[in-house]
Design a protein around this motif. Structure first.
Motif, PDB file in Angstrom:
ATOM      1  N   ASP A 167       0.907  -1.277  -0.008  1.00 48.91           N
ATOM      2  CA  ASP A 167      -0.111  -0.043   0.009  1.00 48.91           C
ATOM      3  C   ASP A 167       0.910   1.182   0.044  1.00 48.91           C
ATOM      4  OD1 ASP A 167      -2.307  -1.552   0.027  1.00 48.91           O
ATOM      5  OD2 ASP A 167      -2.369  -1.525   2.238  1.00 48.91           O
ATOM      6  N   GLY A 168       2.072   1.288  -0.963  1.00 46.34           N
ATOM      7  CA  GLY A 168       2.692   2.208  -0.859  1.00 46.34           C
ATOM      8  C   GLY A 168       3.812   2.364  -0.017  1.00 46.34           C
ATOM      9  N   ARG A 169       3.697   1.724   1.144  1.00 46.02           N
ATOM     10  CA  ARG A 169       4.933   1.662   2.239  1.00 46.02           C
ATOM     11  C   ARG A 169       5.989   0.691   2.068  1.00 46.02           C
ATOM     12  NH1 ARG A 169       5.203  -1.268   6.941  1.00 46.02           N
ATOM     13  NH2 ARG A 169       3.332  -2.398   6.311  1.00 46.02           N
ATOM     14  N   ALA A 170       7.308   1.318   2.058  1.00 43.16           N
ATOM     15  CA  ALA A 170       8.288   0.278   1.844  1.00 43.16           C
ATOM     16  C   ALA A 170       8.577  -0.589   2.926  1.00 43.16           C
ATOM     17  CB  ALA A 170       9.560   1.488   1.511  1.00 43.16           C
ATOM     18  N   VAL A 171       8.765  -2.002   2.584  1.00 40.41           N
ATOM     19  CA  VAL A 171       8.980  -3.035   3.566  1.00 40.41           C
ATOM     20  C   VAL A 171      10.279  -3.720   3.260  1.00 40.41           C
ATOM     21  CG1 VAL A 171       6.642  -3.708   4.229  1.00 40.41           C
ATOM     22  CG2 VAL A 171       7.661  -4.806   2.211  1.00 40.41           C
ATOM     23  N   THR A 172      10.964  -4.295   4.204  1.00 37.29           N
ATOM     24  CA  THR A 172      12.162  -4.991   4.140  1.00 37.29           C
ATOM     25  C   THR A 172      12.187  -6.531   3.753  1.00 37.29           C
ATOM     26  OG1 THR A 172      12.500  -5.232   6.149  1.00 37.29           O
ATOM     27  CG2 THR A 172      13.043  -3.203   5.499  1.00 37.29           C
ATOM     28  N   TYR A 173      11.184  -6.896   3.336  1.00 38.57           N
ATOM     29  CA  TYR A 173      10.746  -8.488   3.145  1.00 38.57           C
ATOM     30  C   TYR A 173      11.912  -8.995   2.270  1.00 38.57           C
ATOM     31  CZ  TYR A 173       6.176  -7.402   5.054  1.00 38.57           C
ATOM     32  OH  TYR A 173       5.116  -7.065   5.962  1.00 38.57           O
ATOM     33  N   LEU A 174      12.140  -8.437   1.134  1.00 36.85           N
ATOM     34  CA  LEU A 174      13.237  -8.794   0.080  1.00 36.85           C
ATOM     35  C   LEU A 174      14.592  -9.090   0.770  1.00 36.85           C
ATOM     36  CD1 LEU A 174      12.252  -7.272  -3.299  1.00 36.85           C
ATOM     37  CD2 LEU A 174      12.172  -9.545  -2.827  1.00 36.85           C
ATOM     38  N   ARG A 175      14.950  -7.890   1.209  1.00 31.36           N
ATOM     39  CA  ARG A 175      16.204  -7.818   2.091  1.00 31.36           C
ATOM     40  C   ARG A 175      16.520  -8.878   3.146  1.00 31.36           C
ATOM     41  NH1 ARG A 175      17.232  -3.488   6.502  1.00 31.36           N
ATOM     42  NH2 ARG A 175      16.192  -5.297   7.605  1.00 31.36           N
ATOM     43  N   ASP A 176      15.236  -8.953   3.992  1.00 33.26           N
ATOM     44  CA  ASP A 176      15.428 -10.065   5.108  1.00 33.26           C
ATOM     45  C   ASP A 176      15.461 -11.491   4.497  1.00 33.26           C
ATOM     46  OD1 ASP A 176      15.039  -8.069   6.603  1.00 33.26           O
ATOM     47  OD2 ASP A 176      12.955  -8.329   7.086  1.00 33.26           O
ATOM     48  N   ALA A 177      14.614 -11.532   3.484  1.00 37.27           N
ATOM     49  CA  ALA A 177      14.606 -12.882   2.935  1.00 37.27           C
ATOM     50  C   ALA A 177      15.946 -13.603   2.058  1.00 37.27           C
ATOM     51  CB  ALA A 177      13.592 -13.185   1.539  1.00 37.27           C
ATOM     52  N   ARG A 178      16.640 -12.653   1.571  1.00 45.00           N
ATOM     53  CA  ARG A 178      17.989 -12.669   1.179  1.00 45.00           C
ATOM     54  C   ARG A 178      18.770 -13.077   2.068  1.00 45.00           C
ATOM     55  NH1 ARG A 178      16.776  -7.888  -2.042  1.00 45.00           N
ATOM     56  NH2 ARG A 178      16.090  -8.443  -4.166  1.00 45.00           N
ATOM     57  N   LEU A 179      18.861 -12.379   3.056  1.00 41.87           N
ATOM     58  CA  LEU A 179      19.826 -12.474   4.344  1.00 41.87           C
ATOM     59  C   LEU A 179      19.683 -13.950   4.773  1.00 41.87           C
ATOM     60  CD1 LEU A 179      19.584  -8.916   6.031  1.00 41.87           C
ATOM     61  CD2 LEU A 179      21.532 -10.024   4.615  1.00 41.87           C
TER      62      LEU A 179
END
Length: 258
Positions: A167-179
């Motif tokens: 909903d337009g708010r940046a989240v860190t899911y991709l970064r966390d998943a890669r880590l």
């Protein structure tokens, strides 16, 4: 004014429980999703704990807040249909779920369907001694994947090369998943799985929109309904013997206790 209860799920160190609390913060009770044990701080409240847990298990949210006299009362009519808490927990007692609760989650059930295609799934992988848990580790012909779910029903989820927004708010899911994937890869290599490459898969509940021109880098982002077929379609490059060997190491707690 309705009394309000909150139901939260707690998964740590191989345990999987639901905790029911009053709006004041006082604990009402808990349900062990592995053994099926229901504990109420006051025996009079046991039925309320069961109904609150049933409402949670029928929902698709990480935390459920519900008024007692409306939602809970409406569940009375469902108790004879075999779709309530006892039916859900009955699978645990009958051994249909693994020792870890996430095998019985909707995503865990979908991943288990890959068994006939040569895939093995390890649930609730405990990383280190700080309580971090990988929801699912998938090992099969199409490689090694950490699989986690992010639930945003009714929200717009947009993903591009290195960014993700809800909903337009940046989240860190991709970064966390890669880590997470990188950490799993390092630990597997440290116990003798030379040359393994672990990738991250994010399963999204919500209105998922993917940038076709700039897809996520080093991660797979899919909607829940695309699982398990998205893994079945992957080009096979890991043979069955290696799949068994890696999955066997992944099921040893000593592999992750570093």
């Amino acid at each position: 004014m309705d009394e309000v209860l909150t139901v939260r799920r707690w998964r740590r160190y191989g345990a999987d429980r639901l905790y029911v609390t009053h709006e004041t913060g006082a604990r009402v009770g808990s349900v062990d999703l592995q053994s099926g044990e229901v504990v109420a701080d006051d025996p009079v409240l046991e039925a309320r704990v069961r109904r609150a847990a049933q409402a949670y298990l029928r929902s698709d949210v990480p935390e459920l807040v519900l008024p007692v006299t409306s939602e809970l009362a409406s569940l009375d009519a469902l108790e004879g249909l075999g779709t309530g808490l006892e039916a859900w927990l009955g699978d645990v007692r009958d051994g249909a779920r693994s020792d870890h609760g996430l095998r019985g989650s909707p995503l865990g059930v979908r991943l288990e369907r890959l068994a006939d295609d040569g895939w093995e799934t390890v649930h609730d992988v405990p990383l280190g001694r700080q309580g971090s848990v990988i929801e699912h580790l998938l090992v099969g012909p199409g490689g090694i994947w950490t699989v986690s779910e992010r639930r945003h029903p009714g929200s717009r989820v947009r993903v591009a090369a290195r960014t993700m927004h809800v909903d337009g708010r940046a989240v860190t899911y991709l970064r966390d998943a890669r880590l997470e994937a990188a950490r799993v890869q390092g630990l597997l290599q440290s116990v003798g799985c030379a040359g393994v490459h672990v990738r991250a898969a994010l399963v999204v509940t919500g209105d998922l929109e993917r940038d076709a021109h700039h897809p996520p880098q080093d991660a797979l982002v899919v909607a829940r309904h695309e699982v398990p077929n998205v893994f079945r379609r992957m080009h096979p490059h890991v043979d069955a013997a290696r799949v068994k060997a890696i999955a066997g190491l992944a099921r040893r707690r000593t592999t992750w206790a570093r």
